[in-house]
Scaffold this motif. Structure first.
Motif, mmCIF file in Angstrom:
data_model
loop_
_atom_site.group_PDB
_atom_site.id
_atom_site.type_symbol
_atom_site.label_atom_id
_atom_site.label_comp_id
_atom_site.label_asym_id
_atom_site.label_seq_id
_atom_site.Cartn_x
_atom_site.Cartn_y
_atom_site.Cartn_z
ATOM 1 N N PRO A 153 -1.499 -13.612 0.565
ATOM 2 C CA PRO A 153 -1.863 -12.539 -0.369
ATOM 3 C C PRO A 153 -0.716 -11.573 -0.566
ATOM 4 N N VAL A 154 -0.733 -10.906 -1.715
ATOM 5 C CA VAL A 154 0.255 -9.865 -1.983
ATOM 6 C C VAL A 154 -0.488 -8.608 -2.401
ATOM 7 N N TYR A 155 -0.277 -7.522 -1.665
ATOM 8 C CA TYR A 155 -0.970 -6.256 -1.882
ATOM 9 C C TYR A 155 -0.194 -5.405 -2.879
ATOM 10 N N VAL A 156 -0.881 -4.953 -3.927
ATOM 11 C CA VAL A 156 -0.291 -4.051 -4.916
ATOM 12 C C VAL A 156 -1.307 -2.955 -5.225
ATOM 13 N N ALA A 157 -0.802 -1.819 -5.706
ATOM 14 C CA ALA A 157 -1.679 -0.679 -6.003
ATOM 15 C C ALA A 157 -2.435 -0.909 -7.298
ATOM 16 N N GLY A 158 -3.742 -0.647 -7.275
ATOM 17 C CA GLY A 158 -4.556 -0.794 -8.477
ATOM 18 C C GLY A 158 -4.111 0.118 -9.599
ATOM 19 N N GLU A 159 -3.586 1.303 -9.247
ATOM 20 C CA GLU A 159 -3.140 2.242 -10.271
ATOM 21 C C GLU A 159 -2.015 1.664 -11.129
ATOM 22 N N ASP A 160 -1.261 0.719 -10.573
ATOM 23 C CA ASP A 160 -0.075 0.215 -11.259
ATOM 24 C C ASP A 160 -0.248 -1.204 -11.787
ATOM 25 N N ARG A 161 -1.479 -1.689 -11.846
ATOM 26 C CA ARG A 161 -1.685 -3.075 -12.266
ATOM 27 C C ARG A 161 -1.191 -3.329 -13.695
ATOM 28 N N GLY A 162 -1.158 -2.300 -14.533
ATOM 29 C CA GLY A 162 -0.679 -2.478 -15.897
ATOM 30 C C GLY A 162 0.792 -2.804 -15.990
ATOM 31 N N LEU A 181 5.050 -16.230 6.162
ATOM 32 C CA LEU A 181 4.494 -14.957 5.710
ATOM 33 C C LEU A 181 2.976 -14.994 5.769
ATOM 34 N N ALA A 182 2.407 -13.932 6.345
ATOM 35 C CA ALA A 182 0.956 -13.774 6.350
ATOM 36 C C ALA A 182 0.507 -12.888 5.195
ATOM 37 N N ALA A 183 1.393 -12.005 4.724
ATOM 38 C CA ALA A 183 1.056 -11.088 3.628
ATOM 39 C C ALA A 183 2.338 -10.494 3.066
#
Length: 309
Positions: A141-150, A117-119
């Motif tokens: 790395p794993v990409y996630v939305a900043g809006e949902d970090r909580g 896996l590259a990402a």
């Protein structure tokens, strides 16, 4: 320090919580949210150690129809929500779209044999699952939305936040563009995403593919050509899928304002077999589905109903 393989995993949604203390974790905050649910039997938890030693589960790899660059990963029998992950082979390396909570040595070896896996890109909090374990295992790395970090139960140095207000992010590996685009549509969660790659739209449940949308309307039982019945939708747009709470008309219109800028002819939903491939009308079907839902909610004079491609 507690081994993360002993961290508790919610059996209903598959979220891994950063504790092994069952007295400290008596409920799952993901399932307590109105977009999810706790079953009648009540909350229950397991661990990756338990799952991988009891022999009850394994992961299977299946090519996605029409394109060998896409491979679905499913847990058998299903665990948690039961979603599939999709391994996307790009010129810059493999991207994992969403993840399944079950991860064992056999799965890791199979992924490694396919190039590793590259990402990782996670569509929304219901599928965060054990993504921190996957990212650590493959050092990516794993990409996630900043809006949902909580909604992140676990924090990891490998998490890359697509910051609030940023609607699209190119998924890059070592500074090189993979050709994949993580696009925030919102709706289900503020940061709910889809992944676009070379004409493929990976929807998770940001756009919820319907049974009618997957029907074969091309011919009748005698093999004669036919048209889809009027008013048949391909997608639905839901704030809560299990509790059947739809999105508002305004939110659906806002989502169209984003997705209309992209072209695609195949869609791949969250469960095995939820694929629509090589359909030049697919973008129009997204628009039509939005209009069907808005009309069904009683907005029969809404200006959005007059929009056409």
């Amino acid at each position: 320090m507690t081994d993360s393989l002993s961290y508790l995993i919610c059996t209903t949604c598959g979220t891994q919580h950063p504790t092994a203390d069952r007295a400290a974790l008596t409920t799952c905050f993901i399932c307590d949210d109105p977009r999810q649910f706790t079953p009648a039997s009540g909350p229950s938890f397991t661990t990756l150690t338990t799952l991988t030693t009891n022999g009850a589960h394994h992961n299977e790899f299946h090519p996605v129809p029409s394109d060998p660059r896409l491979t679905a990963i499913t847990t058998v029998p299903p665990f948690g929500i039961g979603q599939r992950a999709i391994l996307v082979r790009t010129p810059r390396g493999n991207i994992l779209w969403d993840c399944v909570s079950y991860l064992d040595d056999a799965t890791a070896a199979d992924v490694a044999a396919r190039g590793g896996l590259a990402a990782i890109v996670i569509s929304h909090p219901h599928f965060y699952g054990t993504h921190a374990e996957w990212a650590a295992r493959f050092r990516c790395p794993v990409y996630v939305a900043g809006e949902d970090r909580g909604w992140l139960a676990r924090r990891s140095a490998r998490q890359v936040f697509i910051e609030e207000g940023v609607g699209e992010m190119r998924v890059e590996v070592d500074g090189g563009d993979t050709g994949a685009r993580a696009v925030k549509l919102g709706g289900h969660f503020p940061g709910s995403m889809v992944l676009l790659f070379d004409g493929h739209l990976l929807t998770a449940d940001t756009l919820m593919m319907t049974p009618a949308g997957r029907s074969n309307w091309a011919v009748d039982a005698l093999g004669r050509p036919r048209e889809p019945p009027k008013g048949t939708n391909t997608f639905s747009f839901m704030w809560s899928i299990p509790n059947m709470i739809p999105l508002s008309a305004d939110e659906i219109v806002r989502m169209w304002g984003i997705i209309r800028h992209y072209d695609f002819k195949s869609a791949h939903g969250l469960f095995p077999g939820w694929d629509i491939v090589d359909d030049e009308t697919l973008k129009a079907r997204v628009l039509e589905s939005m209009q069907i839902q808005i009309r069904a909610m009683g907005y029969t004079e809404h200006s959005f109903l007059k929009i056409a491609l």
